[in-house]
Design a protein around this motif. Structure first.
Motif, PDB file in Angstrom:
ATOM      1  N   GLU A  34       0.658 -14.654   0.193  1.00 34.02           N
ATOM      2  CA  GLU A  34      -0.480 -13.850   0.695  1.00 34.02           C
ATOM      3  C   GLU A  34      -1.869 -14.518   0.694  1.00 34.02           C
ATOM      4  OE1 GLU A  34      -0.220 -10.900   2.099  1.00 34.02           O
ATOM      5  OE2 GLU A  34       1.752 -10.131   1.411  1.00 34.02           O
ATOM      6  N   ARG A  45      -8.601  -9.316  -3.268  1.00 31.05           N
ATOM      7  CA  ARG A  45      -7.275  -8.765  -2.234  1.00 31.05           C
ATOM      8  C   ARG A  45      -7.633  -9.390  -0.999  1.00 31.05           C
ATOM      9  NH1 ARG A  45      -4.998  -5.059  -6.128  1.00 31.05           N
ATOM     10  NH2 ARG A  45      -6.865  -4.351  -7.492  1.00 31.05           N
ATOM     11  N   PHE A  80       0.862  -1.216   0.035  1.00 34.61           N
ATOM     12  CA  PHE A  80      -0.052  -0.076  -0.053  1.00 34.61           C
ATOM     13  C   PHE A  80       0.740   1.413   0.144  1.00 34.61           C
ATOM     14  CE2 PHE A  80      -3.190  -2.559   2.752  1.00 34.61           C
ATOM     15  CZ  PHE A  80      -3.799  -3.047   1.561  1.00 34.61           C
ATOM     16  N   ASP A  97     -12.172  -6.890   1.051  1.00 33.91           N
ATOM     17  CA  ASP A  97     -11.751  -6.241  -0.138  1.00 33.91           C
ATOM     18  C   ASP A  97     -13.241  -5.500  -0.656  1.00 33.91           C
ATOM     19  OD1 ASP A  97     -11.311  -5.511  -2.888  1.00 33.91           O
ATOM     20  OD2 ASP A  97     -10.467  -7.657  -3.584  1.00 33.91           O
ATOM     21  N   THR A 105      -3.595  -2.354 -10.388  1.00 30.42           N
ATOM     22  CA  THR A 105      -3.459  -1.940  -9.063  1.00 30.42           C
ATOM     23  C   THR A 105      -4.985  -1.008  -8.983  1.00 30.42           C
ATOM     24  OG1 THR A 105      -2.507   0.027  -9.865  1.00 30.42           O
ATOM     25  CG2 THR A 105      -1.155  -1.523  -8.608  1.00 30.42           C
ATOM     26  N   SER A 131      -5.738  -6.836   4.973  1.00 32.85           N
ATOM     27  CA  SER A 131      -4.477  -6.652   5.562  1.00 32.85           C
ATOM     28  C   SER A 131      -4.619  -5.578   6.930  1.00 32.85           C
ATOM     29  CB  SER A 131      -3.433  -5.916   4.498  1.00 32.85           C
ATOM     30  OG  SER A 131      -2.547  -5.546   5.071  1.00 32.85           O
ATOM     31  N   SER A 159      -7.137  -2.605   3.720  1.00 31.38           N
ATOM     32  CA  SER A 159      -6.756  -2.704   5.126  1.00 31.38           C
ATOM     33  C   SER A 159      -7.669  -2.326   6.094  1.00 31.38           C
ATOM     34  CB  SER A 159      -5.556  -1.310   5.171  1.00 31.38           C
ATOM     35  OG  SER A 159      -5.085  -1.076   6.418  1.00 31.38           O
ATOM     36  N   ASP A 192      -3.359   1.051  -4.185  1.00 26.92           N
ATOM     37  CA  ASP A 192      -3.860  -0.295  -3.504  1.00 26.92           C
ATOM     38  C   ASP A 192      -2.936  -1.406  -4.432  1.00 26.92           C
ATOM     39  OD1 ASP A 192      -4.255  -2.595  -2.775  1.00 26.92           O
ATOM     40  OD2 ASP A 192      -6.514  -2.381  -2.732  1.00 26.92           O
ATOM     41  N   ARG A 213      -2.066  -4.282  -3.348  1.00 24.08           N
ATOM     42  CA  ARG A 213      -2.440  -5.721  -2.706  1.00 24.08           C
ATOM     43  C   ARG A 213      -2.297  -6.899  -3.913  1.00 24.08           C
ATOM     44  NH1 ARG A 213      -1.173  -8.227   1.682  1.00 24.08           N
ATOM     45  NH2 ARG A 213      -2.996  -9.199   2.944  1.00 24.08           N
ATOM     46  N   GLU A 214      -1.701  -7.886  -3.471  1.00 21.93           N
ATOM     47  CA  GLU A 214      -1.817  -9.068  -4.433  1.00 21.93           C
ATOM     48  C   GLU A 214      -3.344  -9.581  -4.489  1.00 21.93           C
ATOM     49  OE1 GLU A 214       1.849  -9.293  -1.907  1.00 21.93           O
ATOM     50  OE2 GLU A 214      -0.329  -8.601  -1.565  1.00 21.93           O
ATOM     51  N   ASN A 224       4.314 -11.108   2.900  1.00 20.97           N
ATOM     52  CA  ASN A 224       3.582 -12.210   4.111  1.00 20.97           C
ATOM     53  C   ASN A 224       4.723 -12.436   4.953  1.00 20.97           C
ATOM     54  OD1 ASN A 224       1.164 -12.628   5.425  1.00 20.97           O
ATOM     55  ND2 ASN A 224       1.068 -14.487   4.518  1.00 20.97           N
ATOM     56  N   THR A 229       6.759  -7.600   6.802  1.00 25.19           N
ATOM     57  CA  THR A 229       6.422  -6.915   5.997  1.00 25.19           C
ATOM     58  C   THR A 229       7.666  -5.761   6.069  1.00 25.19           C
ATOM     59  OG1 THR A 229       5.081  -5.557   7.360  1.00 25.19           O
ATOM     60  CG2 THR A 229       3.915  -6.884   5.779  1.00 25.19           C
TER      61      THR A 229
END
Length: 560
Positions: A409, A438, A80, A323, A254, A441, A277, A96, A98-99, A390, A370
């Protein structure tokens, strides 16, 4: 005439002073960097000296960390990015990266005979979601940078070719994942020495990673998500039992999201991470509850009591989140004043509230290791970024010939909505596995801004991230020296399990006894955790400071 000239000079001087003061509010005139590794800080300095801005520096830092911290982040992971764009009225953005779960992912993919097979979501290619960091670096350079992407990636490419020396943090993380690294021949070749943790000072060179970075530098996102590298990644993953496809890579994007913004006392505003998040909401809730409690005047045990109780209540709500592209997040309800007032008023001033006494909440899960950095340039543009693979070294699976160790992740999803992940954190339907989704997190890159001050916070640490950031923010709110913010002794509560985790030495023997008498169960985790990187800009005084967590090997610097 001399009198008139003097009046004129005085008037001009006053105007210039006013303009200087006005400019100071929006333009620090100096840059500051706080990163977890001196090589990453050096990469940022190089880019700033070449005329780059904070966003170019963020690309340089992220790429350098991908080289020197393969245990914490990398091109095989995501993260992020919280952005501040300078101006008369600063603008904020949230990238964002995130995977995302592969298209073939399904809710029961880690179950066998109704039971979770934990190794599948932790080690090997089946644990890897589609990486987001390469796309994020291309996006930052294109949308906010001054320099071409290749210039910002150049320091990392040199670093990968020339190598870096193994430090104590590298050894610690490699020791934690030694067996998993040994189980993958390519990871063992890249990150171990004769199948053992490398000695201090061992130079790790990564020419294949340099080639991968060069492809991104020359071709942008297509150098990673399409073409020869994408085919190599997919072939390597599938041959080892994974489920990636070329379409998964080509389709990754993204997401630009609105940052979470929450007003605080004294004209301050919290700017933090929105879903996926859960960290920003937990921070906003915790700070709002603390504003109703006399924590600043409380003696240490009483202050800890207040902090533990607000964290207990904030973490309880995490299971409602997921998500935002897949589930509705009740953010307005969770941040409503009457709701937070009720939570604060439910805190017993003297006794712990058992988590079982609170209304039940959907359970949740989390990952851990992280990395984080903060950077601000001389124009006031700033980035606070938390990146991840992760667990240390992610899935401990590296695709041959690419230099890339992949994330795990997928373990951040609720593999079993009624069970828990590798950190003992339970799952929820809102965070169940789904194609393209996603995982939730706790990563919480955060700003606090007021007319006279700006501060940036963030740390690695999985589920403990919001509690660590909260303790640092409290140091800022009290006006403590900047170097103390990331050094603050840490403790943590996350609703379930109903235990106060803490670093060794956080509480004295007397304080432990008093907390236990209040009904708390304490657990010394046996090690220090987190690696926070912070910045502070005193706009009125014209000073800039940066601090790196003393637990790590990072470097913070202010650059003229």
């Amino acid at each position: 005439m001399p009198f008139v000239a003097a009046i004129r000079r005085a008037a001009i001087g006053a105007i210039l002073a006013l303009l200087a003061t006005s400019a100071l509010a929006d333009d620090p005139g100096r840059a500051a960097i706080a990163s977890p590794h001196q090589a990453a800080t050096a990469a940022a300095q190089q880019v700033l000296q070449q005329g780059g801005n904070a966003f170019d520096a963020a690309v340089a830092i992220s790429a350098a960390l991908a080289v020197v911290e393969p245990y914490g982040s990398g091109l095989g992971g995501g993260g992020f990015f919280l952005l501040r764009e300078s101006g008369d009225t600063p603008r904020y953005a949230f990238l964002d990266a995130r995977e995302r779960a592969p298209a073939a992912a399904r809710a029961d993919m880690y179950l066998k005979d109704g039971k979770v097979q934990p190794g599948l979501s932790i080690n090997g290619p089946l644990a890897a979601a589609i990486p987001g960091l390469p796309q994020a670096l291309a996006d930052l350079a294109a949308s906010h940078g001054r320099l071409p992407l290749k210039d910002s990636l150049a320091p990392a490419i040199r670093l990968a070719n020339q190598g870096f020396a193994v430090d104590r943090i590298y050894r610690d993380r490699a020791t934690m994942r030694l067996n998993a690294l040994r189980d993958d021949a390519e990871s063992a070749r890249l990150f171990l020495a004769a199948n053992e943790v490398p000695a201090l000072g061992t130079v790790i060179r990564q020419p294949e990673l340099a080639v991968t970075l060069q492809g991104l530098a020359v071709h942008g996102r297509d150098g990673f998500y399409r073409g020869p590298l994408a085919r190599r990644l997919v072939d390597g993953v599938r041959q080892a039992g994974g489920i990636w496809t070329l379409d998964d890579l080509a389709g990754y994007r993204t997401a630009w999201r609105e940052p979470l913004r929450y007003p605080l006392a004294e004209q301050r505003e919290l700017i933090s991470s929105p879903p996926p998040s859960a960290g920003g909401i937990a921070l906003a809730q915790s700070l709002a509850m603390l504003q109703r409690l006399p924590w600043q005047s409380a003696e240490p045990v009483q202050r800890s009591h207040y902090v533990i109780e607000v964290l207990r209540r904030a973490y309880r709500d995490r299971g409602l989140l997921g998500d935002p592209d897949y589930v509705g997040n009740p953010i307005n309800r969770l941040l409503a004043r009457h709701y937070l007032t009720g939570l604060a008023d439910s805190i017993d001033v003297r006794q712990a509230t058992p988590s079982s006494a609170l209304p039940p909440s959907p359970a949740w899960r989390e990952g851990d290791h992280t990395t984080h950095f903060s950077v601000i340039d001389a124009q006031g543009n700033a980035v606070s970024a938390t990146l991840s693979v992760n667990l240390p070294f992610g899935a401990a699976f590296s695709v041959p010939g690419t230099g890339l160790v992949l994330n795990n992740e997928m373990d951040d999803f609720a593999a079993d909505p009624g069970g828990s992940n590798s950190y003992g954190l339970a799952g929820s339907q809102a965070n169940a596995v789904a194609a393209g989704k996603r995982p939730l997190s706790s990563m919480s890159p955060t700003f606090i801004e007021s007319p006279g001050q700006f501060a940036s916070f963030g740390t690695p640490g999985g589920s403990r991230i919001p509690s660590m950031v909260l303790l640092s923010v409290m140091g800022f709110l009290e006006g403590r020296p900047v170097a103390e913010w990331p050094a603050t002794p840490r403790y943590h509560h996350q609703y379930l399990p109903d235990v106060v985790e803490h670093e060794p030495g956080t509480f004295s023997a007397r304080q432990k006894t008093e907390l236990e008498e209040r009904g708390y169960r304490l657990r010394d985790v046996g090690r220090q955790y987190g690696n926070q990187q912070v910045l502070y800009w005193d706009k009125a005084g014209g000073t800039m400071e940066a601090a790196s967590d003393p637990r790590g090997v990072g470097q913070a610097t202010v650059v003229d």
